[in-house]
Motif scaffolding. Structure first.
Motif, short mmCIF file in Angstrom:
data_model
loop_
_atom_site.label_atom_id
_atom_site.label_comp_id
_atom_site.label_asym_id
_atom_site.label_seq_id
_atom_site.Cartn_x
_atom_site.Cartn_y
_atom_site.Cartn_z
N VAL A 112 0.86 -1.18 0.00
CA VAL A 112 0.00 0.00 0.00
C VAL A 112 0.89 1.23 0.00
O VAL A 112 2.01 1.21 0.48
CB VAL A 112 -0.95 0.03 1.21
N ASP A 113 0.37 2.30 -0.58
CA ASP A 113 1.17 3.51 -0.73
C ASP A 113 0.69 4.60 0.23
O ASP A 113 1.26 4.84 1.29
CB ASP A 113 1.10 3.99 -2.18
N ARG A 114 -0.42 5.23 -0.11
CA ARG A 114 -0.92 6.33 0.70
C ARG A 114 -2.39 6.55 0.37
O ARG A 114 -2.95 5.92 -0.53
CB ARG A 114 -0.14 7.62 0.39
N ILE A 115 -3.00 7.46 1.11
CA ILE A 115 -4.39 7.84 0.85
C ILE A 115 -4.39 9.21 0.18
O ILE A 115 -3.72 10.13 0.64
CB ILE A 115 -5.21 7.88 2.15
N ILE A 116 -5.13 9.33 -0.92
CA ILE A 116 -5.27 10.62 -1.59
C ILE A 116 -6.73 11.05 -1.54
O ILE A 116 -7.63 10.23 -1.44
CB ILE A 116 -4.77 10.56 -3.05
N ARG A 117 -6.94 12.34 -1.62
CA ARG A 117 -8.30 12.90 -1.68
C ARG A 117 -8.49 13.55 -3.04
O ARG A 117 -7.67 14.35 -3.48
CB ARG A 117 -8.50 13.94 -0.57
N VAL A 118 -9.56 13.17 -3.72
CA VAL A 118 -9.82 13.70 -5.05
C VAL A 118 -11.28 14.15 -5.15
O VAL A 118 -12.14 13.69 -4.40
CB VAL A 118 -9.54 12.64 -6.15
N ASP A 119 -11.53 15.05 -6.07
CA ASP A 119 -12.90 15.46 -6.38
C ASP A 119 -13.54 14.38 -7.24
O ASP A 119 -12.92 13.83 -8.15
CB ASP A 119 -12.91 16.78 -7.15
N TRP A 120 -14.82 14.09 -6.97
CA TRP A 120 -15.51 13.08 -7.77
C TRP A 120 -15.56 13.47 -9.24
O TRP A 120 -15.60 12.60 -10.12
CB TRP A 120 -16.92 12.87 -7.24
N ASP A 121 -15.57 14.78 -9.54
CA ASP A 121 -15.63 15.15 -10.96
C ASP A 121 -14.30 14.91 -11.68
O ASP A 121 -14.20 15.07 -12.89
CB ASP A 121 -16.08 16.61 -11.13
N LYS A 122 -13.27 14.52 -10.91
CA LYS A 122 -11.99 14.14 -11.52
C LYS A 122 -11.90 12.62 -11.70
O LYS A 122 -10.89 12.10 -12.13
CB LYS A 122 -10.82 14.62 -10.64
N VAL A 123 -12.97 11.94 -11.33
CA VAL A 123 -13.04 10.48 -11.46
C VAL A 123 -13.92 10.17 -12.66
O VAL A 123 -15.05 10.63 -12.74
CB VAL A 123 -13.62 9.84 -10.19
N ARG A 124 -13.38 9.43 -13.62
CA ARG A 124 -14.12 9.19 -14.86
C ARG A 124 -14.18 7.71 -15.18
O ARG A 124 -13.58 6.88 -14.51
CB ARG A 124 -13.46 9.95 -16.01
N ALA A 125 -14.93 7.39 -16.24
CA ALA A 125 -15.08 6.00 -16.67
C ALA A 125 -13.74 5.43 -17.11
O ALA A 125 -12.85 6.18 -17.53
CB ALA A 125 -16.10 5.92 -17.80
N PRO A 126 -13.57 4.10 -17.03
CA PRO A 126 -12.31 3.48 -17.42
C PRO A 126 -11.95 3.76 -18.87
O PRO A 126 -12.82 3.93 -19.72
CB PRO A 126 -12.56 1.98 -17.19
N GLU A 127 -10.65 3.79 -19.14
CA GLU A 127 -10.16 4.02 -20.50
C GLU A 127 -10.44 2.79 -21.37
O GLU A 127 -10.38 1.65 -20.91
CB GLU A 127 -8.65 4.29 -20.49
N ASN A 128 -10.69 3.02 -22.65
CA ASN A 128 -10.95 1.92 -23.58
C ASN A 128 -9.71 1.08 -23.86
O ASN A 128 -9.80 -0.01 -24.40
CB ASN A 128 -11.50 2.46 -24.91
N VAL A 129 -8.53 1.63 -23.50
CA VAL A 129 -7.29 0.90 -23.79
C VAL A 129 -7.09 -0.26 -22.83
O VAL A 129 -6.21 -1.09 -23.05
CB VAL A 129 -6.07 1.85 -23.71
N MET A 130 -7.89 -0.33 -21.76
CA MET A 130 -7.74 -1.44 -20.81
C MET A 130 -8.23 -2.73 -21.44
O MET A 130 -9.03 -2.73 -22.38
CB MET A 130 -8.57 -1.17 -19.54
N SER A 131 -7.73 -3.85 -20.92
CA SER A 131 -8.20 -5.15 -21.37
C SER A 131 -9.65 -5.32 -20.96
O SER A 131 -10.17 -4.62 -20.10
CB SER A 131 -7.35 -6.26 -20.76
N THR A 132 -10.33 -6.28 -21.59
CA THR A 132 -11.74 -6.53 -21.27
C THR A 132 -11.91 -6.89 -19.80
O THR A 132 -12.83 -6.42 -19.12
CB THR A 132 -12.29 -7.67 -22.14
#
Length: 311
Positions: A112-132
């Motif tokens: 484990v690394d660390r905990i980060i805090r992000v805005d939900w509007d910076k969280v998006r759907a997965p990229e299409n380049v990922m495997s199925t």
């Protein structure tokens, strides 16, 4: 595990302040590859060194065995196998214990690394380049300050892969008029399928959305249409079912927007979440939800909805 790792989750109560702020906290971890993964901190019960695992026969794919945690027997899941990014590492020294959907399970990780805090509007759907496989098990991605992507786990999908999909029992139907319907939103593919199955068995018509922002946009369209026709929205839209944690806009902010818009007066908002602790229920109450139901028990979900639909 270092002392700093053990202190990552030392302040659970402080995180309840995030309710309605449209922010989330993510625990970053590695599976021994160059990729960075994350899991919502609210789903994490503890992080520890991996204890002795009891190997058992005929376990589902990716389940390494079971262990006893404070008197409870829980499954131990190899995330690397599930996600399809296994390395030469065959033992993982760190364990993330998660708690959601009324179940507890352990995920084996490299570190484990660390905990980060992000805005939900910076969280998006997965990229299409990922495997199925990765697209199926990753619910969203976000970006670190250095530009590196973080893949956020769809823990509901992983749990469904381990224990199988929930069977929907016989449940009572709800008597609504021909033009009446409900609206629900959830970012998990598994959850949307389960909710749809319950609503279908109840004989309900419904609209749905994949995240909070999309839900708010669709609800605005519905409200504007009724408003322009001088009709009350609550005569047709009978109930709104919202998830708590969603990309782009969380369920707490969505509920606050709905409750502050007079066009939605009289329409109950039910929060349906895998985060079922008292703190999360209190957070839902603080933003005005009319009821809170934990995922996922089809009968309990139906029993929660019916009284509001019969008003």
């Amino acid at each position: 595990m270092a002392a700093s790792d053990a202190s990552l989750l030392a302040s659970v109560d402080a995180r309840t302040k995030l309710a309605g702020s449209n922010k989330m906290e993510i625990l970053l971890f590695s599976l021994g590859t160059r990729e960075t993964f994350g899991i919502n901190v609210f789903k994490v019960r503890e992080v520890s060194q991996t204890p002795f695992i009891t190997r058992t026969p005929n376990m589902p794919f990716g389940v390494e065995g079971v262990l006893s945690l404070r008197g409870n027997i829980i499954p131990v899941i190899s995330l690397a196998k599930f996600i399809g990014c296994e390395t030469e590492t065959t033992t993982y020294g760190t364990m993330i214990v998660t708690e959601f959907n009324k179940s507890t399970q352990a995920f084996l990780v490299d570190s484990v690394d660390r905990i980060i805090r992000v805005d939900w509007d910076k969280v998006r759907a997965p990229e299409n380049v990922m495997s199925t496989t990765q697209q199926t098990l990753i619910t969203a991605v976000t970006e670190l300050d250095d530009g590196k992507l973080v893949s956020i786990l769809d823990v509901e999908q992983i749990l469904a892969s381990v224990v199988g999909e929930t069977r929907v029992p016989d449940i009572p139907t709800a008597q609504l008029e021909q033009d009446q319907y409900v609206f629900f939103v959830d970012d998990s593919v598994v959850a949307r399928k389960e909710i749809s199955s319950v609503l279908d068995k109840m004989g309900l018509k419904y609209h749905q959305a994949n995240n909070g922002k999309e839900a708010w946009d669709k609800l605005q369209v519905l409200a504007n249409r009724n408003w322009s026709e001088n009709e009350n929205l609550h005569d047709t839209l009978k109930l709104i079912l919202v998830d708590a944690e969603m990309p782009e806009m969380d369920g707490y902010v969505l509920t606050k927007l709905i409750k502050s818009d007079h066009r939605f007066n009289g329409i109950p908002v039910i929060m349906h979440s895998s985060l079922s602790s008292n703190a999360n229920r209190a957070m839902g109450t603080s933003v005005g939800v009319d009821a809170y139901v934990a995922k996922f028990d089809p009968a309990i979900l139906a029993d929660t909805l019916i009284p509001f639909l019969q008003r």
